[in-house]
Motif scaffolding. Structure first.
Motif, short mmCIF file in Angstrom:
data_model
loop_
_atom_site.label_atom_id
_atom_site.label_comp_id
_atom_site.label_asym_id
_atom_site.label_seq_id
_atom_site.Cartn_x
_atom_site.Cartn_y
_atom_site.Cartn_z
N ASP A 74 1.03 -1.05 -0.06
CA ASP A 74 -0.02 -0.06 0.00
C ASP A 74 0.97 1.10 0.11
O ASP A 74 1.50 1.63 1.07
N CYS A 75 1.17 1.84 -1.05
CA CYS A 75 2.25 2.77 -1.53
C CYS A 75 1.57 4.29 -1.35
O CYS A 75 0.57 4.44 -1.97
N ARG A 76 2.45 5.14 -1.06
CA ARG A 76 1.99 6.47 -0.78
C ARG A 76 3.26 7.18 -1.44
O ARG A 76 4.44 7.16 -1.19
N TRP A 77 2.84 8.14 -2.64
CA TRP A 77 4.19 8.47 -3.35
C TRP A 77 3.57 9.74 -4.11
O TRP A 77 2.48 10.03 -4.07
N TYR A 78 4.51 10.51 -4.77
CA TYR A 78 4.24 11.75 -5.49
C TYR A 78 5.30 11.93 -6.45
O TYR A 78 6.26 11.08 -6.43
N LEU A 79 5.30 13.03 -7.35
CA LEU A 79 6.02 13.11 -8.62
C LEU A 79 6.94 14.47 -8.29
O LEU A 79 6.37 15.36 -7.62
N GLU A 80 8.10 14.45 -8.71
CA GLU A 80 8.80 15.57 -9.12
C GLU A 80 9.23 16.17 -10.23
O GLU A 80 9.78 15.13 -10.92
N LEU A 81 8.89 17.28 -10.64
CA LEU A 81 9.06 17.65 -12.11
C LEU A 81 10.19 18.67 -12.33
O LEU A 81 9.93 19.82 -11.71
N ASP A 82 11.29 18.57 -12.79
CA ASP A 82 12.24 19.66 -13.00
C ASP A 82 11.92 20.26 -14.32
O ASP A 82 11.77 19.73 -15.43
N TRP A 83 12.30 21.62 -14.28
CA TRP A 83 12.16 22.61 -15.34
C TRP A 83 13.30 23.53 -15.39
O TRP A 83 14.06 23.64 -14.29
N SER A 84 13.50 24.08 -16.56
CA SER A 84 14.30 25.15 -16.76
C SER A 84 13.90 26.02 -17.71
O SER A 84 13.20 25.87 -18.54
N SER A 85 14.18 27.56 -17.62
CA SER A 85 13.69 28.36 -18.41
C SER A 85 14.56 29.59 -18.37
O SER A 85 14.80 30.27 -17.26
N GLN A 86 15.36 30.18 -19.35
CA GLN A 86 16.11 31.42 -19.33
C GLN A 86 16.98 31.40 -18.32
O GLN A 86 17.10 32.48 -17.56
N GLY A 87 17.71 30.75 -18.16
CA GLY A 87 18.89 30.42 -17.04
C GLY A 87 18.39 30.27 -15.76
O GLY A 87 19.08 29.77 -14.64
N ARG A 88 17.06 29.96 -15.58
CA ARG A 88 16.31 29.62 -14.41
C ARG A 88 16.03 28.06 -14.30
O ARG A 88 15.80 27.55 -15.24
N LYS A 89 16.16 27.43 -13.16
CA LYS A 89 15.61 26.13 -12.93
C LYS A 89 14.98 25.71 -11.74
O LYS A 89 15.32 26.52 -10.67
N GLY A 90 14.45 24.61 -11.54
CA GLY A 90 13.71 24.46 -10.43
C GLY A 90 12.85 23.15 -10.53
O GLY A 90 12.99 22.40 -11.37
N THR A 91 12.21 22.86 -9.26
CA THR A 91 11.67 21.44 -9.31
C THR A 91 10.15 22.00 -8.56
O THR A 91 9.99 22.49 -7.64
N VAL A 92 9.01 21.39 -9.24
CA VAL A 92 7.78 21.41 -8.52
C VAL A 92 7.28 20.09 -8.29
O VAL A 92 7.57 19.05 -8.73
N ARG A 93 6.55 19.88 -6.82
CA ARG A 93 6.04 18.72 -6.55
C ARG A 93 4.60 18.57 -6.98
O ARG A 93 3.67 19.43 -7.02
N VAL A 94 4.34 17.36 -7.71
CA VAL A 94 3.01 16.93 -7.88
C VAL A 94 2.57 16.06 -7.31
O VAL A 94 3.02 14.87 -7.15
N ASP A 95 1.25 16.18 -6.77
CA ASP A 95 0.78 15.44 -5.69
C ASP A 95 -0.71 15.56 -5.85
O ASP A 95 -1.24 15.93 -6.74
N ASP A 96 -1.38 14.74 -5.08
CA ASP A 96 -2.91 14.61 -5.02
C ASP A 96 -3.68 15.85 -4.09
O ASP A 96 -3.96 15.57 -2.88
N ALA A 97 -3.45 17.05 -4.54
CA ALA A 97 -4.30 18.17 -3.69
C ALA A 97 -3.56 18.37 -2.43
O ALA A 97 -4.16 18.50 -1.30
N GLY A 98 -2.20 18.28 -2.40
CA GLY A 98 -1.58 18.51 -0.95
C GLY A 98 -1.26 16.94 -0.39
O GLY A 98 -0.47 17.19 0.67
N ARG A 99 -1.77 15.91 -0.92
CA ARG A 99 -1.71 14.70 -0.33
C ARG A 99 -0.93 13.68 -1.36
O ARG A 99 -0.79 13.95 -2.40
N PRO A 100 -0.08 12.72 -0.64
CA PRO A 100 0.61 11.96 -1.78
C PRO A 100 -0.51 11.13 -2.18
O PRO A 100 -1.57 10.76 -1.74
N PHE A 101 -0.02 10.72 -3.68
CA PHE A 101 -1.19 9.69 -4.33
C PHE A 101 -1.03 8.22 -3.34
O PHE A 101 -0.05 7.97 -2.82
#
Length: 418
Positions: A367-394
């Motif tokens: 019974d697993c609880r998990w979320y995703l991380e999406l790495d992005w870059s734009s115009q010399g900037r970069k970062g990571t956004v967390r993708v989950d289920d409305a603030g909770r892990p999937f």
């Protein structure tokens, strides 16, 4: 009843079929394959050139298109009228009316929502430009026009959910700049000279403004997607007699919440990513983070379908949550039998070119609880956004060894899966 009324009955039935079909992004071929019928036959039904003699395929068509109970009832009523019209003997005037039965041409293919949005974004951008130009022209008595501060709501035109954009000028407003204190007097004329026009279109926070730059993209995730729109399992800790019938796909979230249901065996997440402006944002990597593992949830497995076939959607990723370090692997697919190779990152998105990713996470042992991380870059900037289920892990739980049931529509009850 006249031949004209017969044609109207058939046309109204066909119009409702087309309206339901337009809700989906599926082609006639894709829908026909899931209905186990010929593509040309389905096309003739939707064009009013033929009427099915049995309502069963119409009912399955309505279910695939997500029709509500009220719409299904109306569809059945129109089908009865259309079937009766086609079975009535043709009158002598029928040859003159015959062209009308084919006058309703087949609908044009529906453009994906993200392509249609280009028009809306273009119109919104044009309106914002006109508003900005209008704000630069001083009134005869030197007053600032009230539309000058309108660009603060500009980012909403791109479809984001932000209520207010960051301060574009990087300076704090003076008391005379406040809409509630500004007076239409000549004393306001000197403050009009430093025009903010050169920086009013900027979408990033100016240097040395003291404000943290915003993420240049937005995203939304739907964790209640079903495989091919019709196949999914839920684990519910209730006996079959206490579980209501399967919902339509669009009502899956409400159904699962009221039953305390957990995704059984796999979770499909439809991830929509879009840039905030026309500037390209590169999606570099998609990672999986498992934050909890326990024994599979107890209960029964309830299948939402009676079996359906079809192709995998492109831009798909497969995740095995049973691995110690799960990785999102790009997988190949097909569209109406045409192979589509796996497309790996990076992807590029903007306000006019969004991307839809489908992530399928599977498990057998936990019974697993998990979320995703999406790495992005734009115009010399970069970062990571967390993708989950409305603030909770999937959450995904294995169903191996659990009793599994499917819904018997004829008996109107859950029965052992066969």
């Amino acid at each position: 009843m006249s031949a004209e009324e017969d044609v109207d009955d058939v046309g109204e039935f066909a119009a409702l079929l087309r309206a339901l079909k337009e809700r989906t992004d599926r082609s006639y071929g894709s829908l026909a394959r899931r209905l186990a019928m010929n593509t040309s036959t389905l096309h003739r039904y939707c064009a009013g050139e033929a009427v099915p003699v049995d309502f069963a395929p119409v009912e399955r068509f309505a279910a695939l298109c997500g029709a509500t109970p009220e719409e299904r009832l109306e569809l059945h009523r129109r089908w009865l009228l259309a079937l009766a019209a086609r079975r009535r003997p043709r009158t002598a005037s029928a040859p003159e009316d015959e062209p009308d039965t084919a006058a309703d041409p087949p609908p044009l293919p529906r453009r994906p929502w993200y392509r249609r949005r280009r028009v809306a974004v273009g119109l919104a951008a044009a309106c914002a430009l006109l508003a900005t130009l209008g704000s630069l022209s001083a009134l005869p008595d030197g007053r600032r026009p009230t539309a000058e501060r309108a660009p603060t709501a500009g980012p909403l035109a791109s479809g984001t959910t932000e209520a207010k954009a960051p301060d574009r000028s990087g300076t704090s407003p003076t008391p005379s700049d406040s809409p509630t204190t500004r007076q239409p007097s000549a004393s306001a004329t000197p403050r009009k000279k430093p025009s903010p026009a050169p920086s009013s279109d900027r979408t990033t926070t100016p240097p040395h403004s003291g404000k943290k730059p915003s993420v240049p993209l937005t995203w939304s995730a739907n964790s209640q997607a079903w495989k091919l729109g019709c196949g999914h399992d839920y684990v519910v800790a209730k006996p079959p007699r206490q579980v209501p019938p399967p919902p339509t796909p669009q009502d899956a979230g409400v159904w699962a919440a009221t039953q305390g249901a957990v995704h059984g065996g796999e979770t499909l997440v439809e991830l929509s990513v879009q840039g905030r402006t026309d500037t390209a944002v590169v999606l570099n990597a998609l990672r999986v983070r498992v934050v909890g593992r326990t024994a599979p949830a107890p209960g029964n497995a309830y299948a939402m379908d009676q079996g359906c076939g079809g192709a995998v959607t492109p831009r798909s990723f497969d995740v095995n949550l049973d691995k110690d370090r799960p990785i999102a692997h790009a997988v190949a697919g097909s569209d109406t039998g045409v192979p589509i190779p796996a497309v790996r990152m990076p992807y590029r998105v903007s306000a006019e070119d969004p991307e839809v990713l489908l992530v399928t996470a599977r498990t057998v042992t936990c019974d697993c609880r998990w979320y995703l991380e999406l790495d992005w870059s734009s115009q010399g900037r970069k970062g990571t956004v967390r993708v989950d289920d409305a603030g909770r892990p999937f959450r995904t739980s294995g169903i191996k060894g659990l009793p599994r049931y499917m819904y018997d529509t004829s008996a109107r009850e859950w029965a052992p899966y066969s």
